[in-house]
Write an enzyme that holds these catalytic residues in place. Structure first.
Site, PDB file in Angstrom:
ATOM      1  N   ARG A 121       0.841  -1.208   0.000  1.00 53.84           N
ATOM      2  CA  ARG A 121       0.000   0.000   0.000  1.00 53.84           C
ATOM      3  C   ARG A 121       0.865   1.244   0.000  1.00 53.84           C
ATOM      4  O   ARG A 121       2.023   1.206   0.428  1.00 53.84           O
ATOM      5  CB  ARG A 121      -0.831  -0.002   1.295  1.00 53.84           C
ATOM      6  N   LYS A 186       4.166  -9.465  10.503  1.00 57.61           N
ATOM      7  CA  LYS A 186       3.486  -9.452   9.201  1.00 57.61           C
ATOM      8  C   LYS A 186       3.765 -10.730   8.399  1.00 57.61           C
ATOM      9  O   LYS A 186       4.897 -11.071   8.092  1.00 57.61           O
ATOM     10  CB  LYS A 186       3.940  -8.214   8.421  1.00 57.61           C
ATOM     11  N   ARG A 321      -0.910   1.902  13.762  1.00 61.04           N
ATOM     12  CA  ARG A 321       0.198   1.322  14.540  1.00 61.04           C
ATOM     13  C   ARG A 321      -0.265   1.125  15.968  1.00 61.04           C
ATOM     14  O   ARG A 321      -1.025   1.937  16.494  1.00 61.04           O
ATOM     15  CB  ARG A 321       1.409   2.270  14.566  1.00 61.04           C
TER      16      ARG A 321
HETATM   17  P1  ATP Z   1       0.084   0.202   6.984  1.00 58.28           P
HETATM   18  O1  ATP Z   1      -0.468   0.030   5.610  1.00 58.28           O
HETATM   19  O2  ATP Z   1      -0.955   0.145   8.030  1.00 58.28           O
HETATM   20  O3  ATP Z   1       0.943   1.428   7.132  1.00 58.28           O
HETATM   21  P2  ATP Z   1       2.409  -1.566   6.663  1.00 58.28           P
HETATM   22  O4  ATP Z   1       3.560  -0.848   7.262  1.00 58.28           O
HETATM   23  O5  ATP Z   1       2.393  -3.041   6.835  1.00 58.28           O
HETATM   24  O6  ATP Z   1       1.007  -1.064   7.243  1.00 58.28           O
HETATM   25  P3  ATP Z   1       1.918  -1.936   3.891  1.00 58.28           P
HETATM   26  O7  ATP Z   1       1.920  -0.975   2.771  1.00 58.28           O
HETATM   27  O8  ATP Z   1       0.634  -2.624   4.235  1.00 58.28           O
HETATM   28  O9  ATP Z   1       2.470  -1.180   5.161  1.00 58.28           O
HETATM   29  O10 ATP Z   1       2.980  -3.087   3.566  1.00 58.28           O
HETATM   30  C1  ATP Z   1       4.250  -2.770   3.058  1.00 58.28           C
HETATM   31  C2  ATP Z   1       5.295  -2.973   4.152  1.00 58.28           C
HETATM   32  O11 ATP Z   1       5.366  -4.357   4.487  1.00 58.28           O
HETATM   33  C3  ATP Z   1       6.709  -2.628   3.705  1.00 58.28           C
HETATM   34  O12 ATP Z   1       6.975  -1.272   3.910  1.00 58.28           O
HETATM   35  C4  ATP Z   1       7.576  -3.551   4.571  1.00 58.28           C
HETATM   36  O13 ATP Z   1       7.780  -2.995   5.848  1.00 58.28           O
HETATM   37  C5  ATP Z   1       6.694  -4.761   4.767  1.00 58.28           C
HETATM   38  N1  ATP Z   1       7.017  -5.878   3.829  1.00 58.28           N
HETATM   39  C6  ATP Z   1       7.441  -5.820   2.558  1.00 58.28           C
HETATM   40  N2  ATP Z   1       7.580  -7.047   2.030  1.00 58.28           N
HETATM   41  C7  ATP Z   1       7.203  -7.905   2.998  1.00 58.28           C
HETATM   42  C8  ATP Z   1       7.119  -9.307   3.078  1.00 58.28           C
HETATM   43  N3  ATP Z   1       7.400 -10.105   2.066  1.00 58.28           N
HETATM   44  N4  ATP Z   1       6.676  -9.816   4.238  1.00 58.28           N
HETATM   45  C9  ATP Z   1       6.345  -9.047   5.289  1.00 58.28           C
HETATM   46  N5  ATP Z   1       6.413  -7.718   5.282  1.00 58.28           N
HETATM   47  C10 ATP Z   1       6.840  -7.151   4.146  1.00 58.28           C
HETATM   48  C1  BTN Z   2       0.473  -4.726   1.775  1.00 58.28           C
HETATM   49  O1  BTN Z   2       0.600  -5.341   2.825  1.00 58.28           O
HETATM   50  O2  BTN Z   2       0.654  -3.521   1.658  1.00 58.28           O
HETATM   51  C2  BTN Z   2      -0.020  -5.438   0.555  1.00 58.28           C
HETATM   52  C3  BTN Z   2       0.993  -6.364  -0.051  1.00 58.28           C
HETATM   53  C4  BTN Z   2       0.436  -6.988  -1.310  1.00 58.28           C
HETATM   54  C5  BTN Z   2       1.481  -7.767  -2.058  1.00 58.28           C
HETATM   55  C6  BTN Z   2       0.861  -8.470  -3.234  1.00 58.28           C
HETATM   56  S1  BTN Z   2       1.973  -9.638  -3.966  1.00 58.28           S
HETATM   57  C7  BTN Z   2       0.897  -9.839  -5.311  1.00 58.28           C
HETATM   58  C8  BTN Z   2       0.368  -8.472  -5.660  1.00 58.28           C
HETATM   59  N1  BTN Z   2       1.283  -7.786  -6.541  1.00 58.28           N
HETATM   60  C9  BTN Z   2       1.832  -6.720  -5.965  1.00 58.28           C
HETATM   61  O3  BTN Z   2       2.663  -5.958  -6.504  1.00 58.28           O
HETATM   62  N2  BTN Z   2       1.357  -6.574  -4.721  1.00 58.28           N
HETATM   63  C10 BTN Z   2       0.406  -7.609  -4.394  1.00 58.28           C
END
Ligand code: ATP
Ligand code: BTN
Length: 324
Positions: A121, A186, A321
């Site tokens: 996101r 996560k 958070r």
């Molecule tokens: P929010 O959206 O509430 O701010 P978030 O920090 O989890 O939560 P997201 O955009 O949902 O943000 O997810 C992207 C984030 O997840 C990245 O910035 C990184 O910290 C983490 N991330 C990226 N790849 C992975 C992965 N394969 N497994 C777990 N976490 C990951």
């Molecule tokens: C998040 O936690 O912010 C969402 C992560 C979503 C990852 C998946 S992997 C398949 C699909 N292709 C992308 O580039 N993102 C989503």
């Protein structure tokens, strides 16, 4: 492609000599080296032992279209116009969006072994190493615009947790609005992007990423606490099995979602809410709100009890958070 044949060969976890590889790939010794280097650039961990050859220690379960299709029932298969497995792609979500430019892309499903520009996101990066986790996206047409999709990313989360339970993986929870978590770490996430007329017929691209076994050489790239199914489950986890369960769960959910709404998933979501009753902080741009998380409303907006009473927040640009 030579690299695919090399991966298929090494996926059995056994040593294969340079001679054997050269023979199967029909290439010279120098060309083998080039392919091996390609493995390295894809983040595939391999071993090279003098006199024995090359192997991927522990093997690697590659995604198999045949296995996934075999595990899906006819009703689910009938709803999918295409199921595609690709080796490397920038992002499966971007790929489905591109497809939509040339055709409606309804029921177009793409899974990738690796993403070079996986998205989270708010423009964040999703770490997507080769052959390790699951990255999938599906395109689904909604006639009633974004209103018909209200709460969809939360409902998707519920359906994925239920699918994991079917595989015997228990204790997985959800963090509003799109995270799949275990023990507050996560495990995966859902990214929904919309193409077309937001007030009329449009395409939702539902992207799911879940960690199955994260290669240790990739962990430093994740800047928050994370977990994979390998750490949670006592048994070995099959990528093809999880892919099959996820596809079935998503198709069944998407098929029903037009005729129902998030209200029907609210209780199930709240039962999986990892942050309920916790002190939290919400950030939207440079504004922050502190309060106690109190679940969600009928549209999937997060309810937070603040000093000014209960306020609700819709997904969009909001980040949640916990306060320690
Ligand atoms: P929010 O959206 O509430 O701010 P978030 O920090 O989890 O939560 P997201 O955009 O949902 O943000 O997810 C992207 C984030 O997840 C990245 O910035 C990184 O910290 C983490 N991330 C990226 N790849 C992975 C992965 N394969 N497994 C777990 N976490 C990951
Ligand atoms: C998040 O936690 O912010 C969402 C992560 C979503 C990852 C998946 S992997 C398949 C699909 N292709 C992308 O580039 N993102 C989503």
């Amino acid at each position: 492609m030579k690299i695919e044949r090399l991966l298929t060969l090494l996926s059995d976890g056994q040593f294969h000599s340079g001679e054997e590889i050269g023979c199967i790939l029909n290439v010279s010794r120098a060309a083998i080296w080039k392919q091996i280097k390609k493995l390295e650039s894809m983040g595939v961990e391999y071993e090279s032992v003098k006199g024995k050859g090359y192997r991927i220690k522990g093997g690697m379960e590659l995604l198999s279209l045949e296995k996934i299709k075999d595990g899906l029932n006819k009703k689910v298969l009938a709803k999918l116009n295409t199921i595609e497995i690709v080796n490397t792609i920038d992002s499966t979500n971007s790929y489905i969006k591109q497809k939509y430019m040339s055709s409606p892309a309804q029921g177009y499903l793409c899974m990738a072994e690796c993403q070079s520009a996986g998205k989270g996101r708010l423009g964040r990066k999703w770490i997507s190493p080769f052959g390790a986790n699951l990255y999938l996206s599906i395109g689904w047409q909604f006639d009633g615009g974004v209103v018909a999709m209200e709460g969809l990313s939360l409902a998707v989360g519920v359906s994925l947790v239920t699918a994991l339970e079917k595989a015997g993986i228990l204790g997985v929870k959800l963090k509003w609005p799109n995270d799949i978590v275990f023990d507050e770490k996560k495990l995966g996430g859902v990214l929904i992007e919309i193409e077309g007329d937001v007030s009329g017929p449009c395409l939702a691209v539902i992207g799911v990423g879940i960690n199955i076994v994260m290669p240790r050489n990739k962990v430093s790239e994740i800047d928050q606490e994370w977990v994979d199914l390998g750490q949670i489950s006592q048994k070995e986890v099959s990528r093809n099995k999880i892919a099959t369960l996820f596809v079935a769960a998503l198709v069944n959910l998407l098929e029903n979602y037009q005729s129902c709404s998030f209200k029907d998933y609210k209780l199930a979501w709240e039962a999986l809410d990892a942050y309920r009753g916790r002190d939290v902080m919400l950030t939207q741009g440079n504004r922050t709100v502190v309060g106690v998380a109190e679940g969600v409303d009928d549209t999937g907006a997060l309810c937070v009890k603040t000093g000014d009473g209960v306020r609700s927040f819709s997904g969009g640009e909001v980040s949640l958070r916990r306060l320690l």
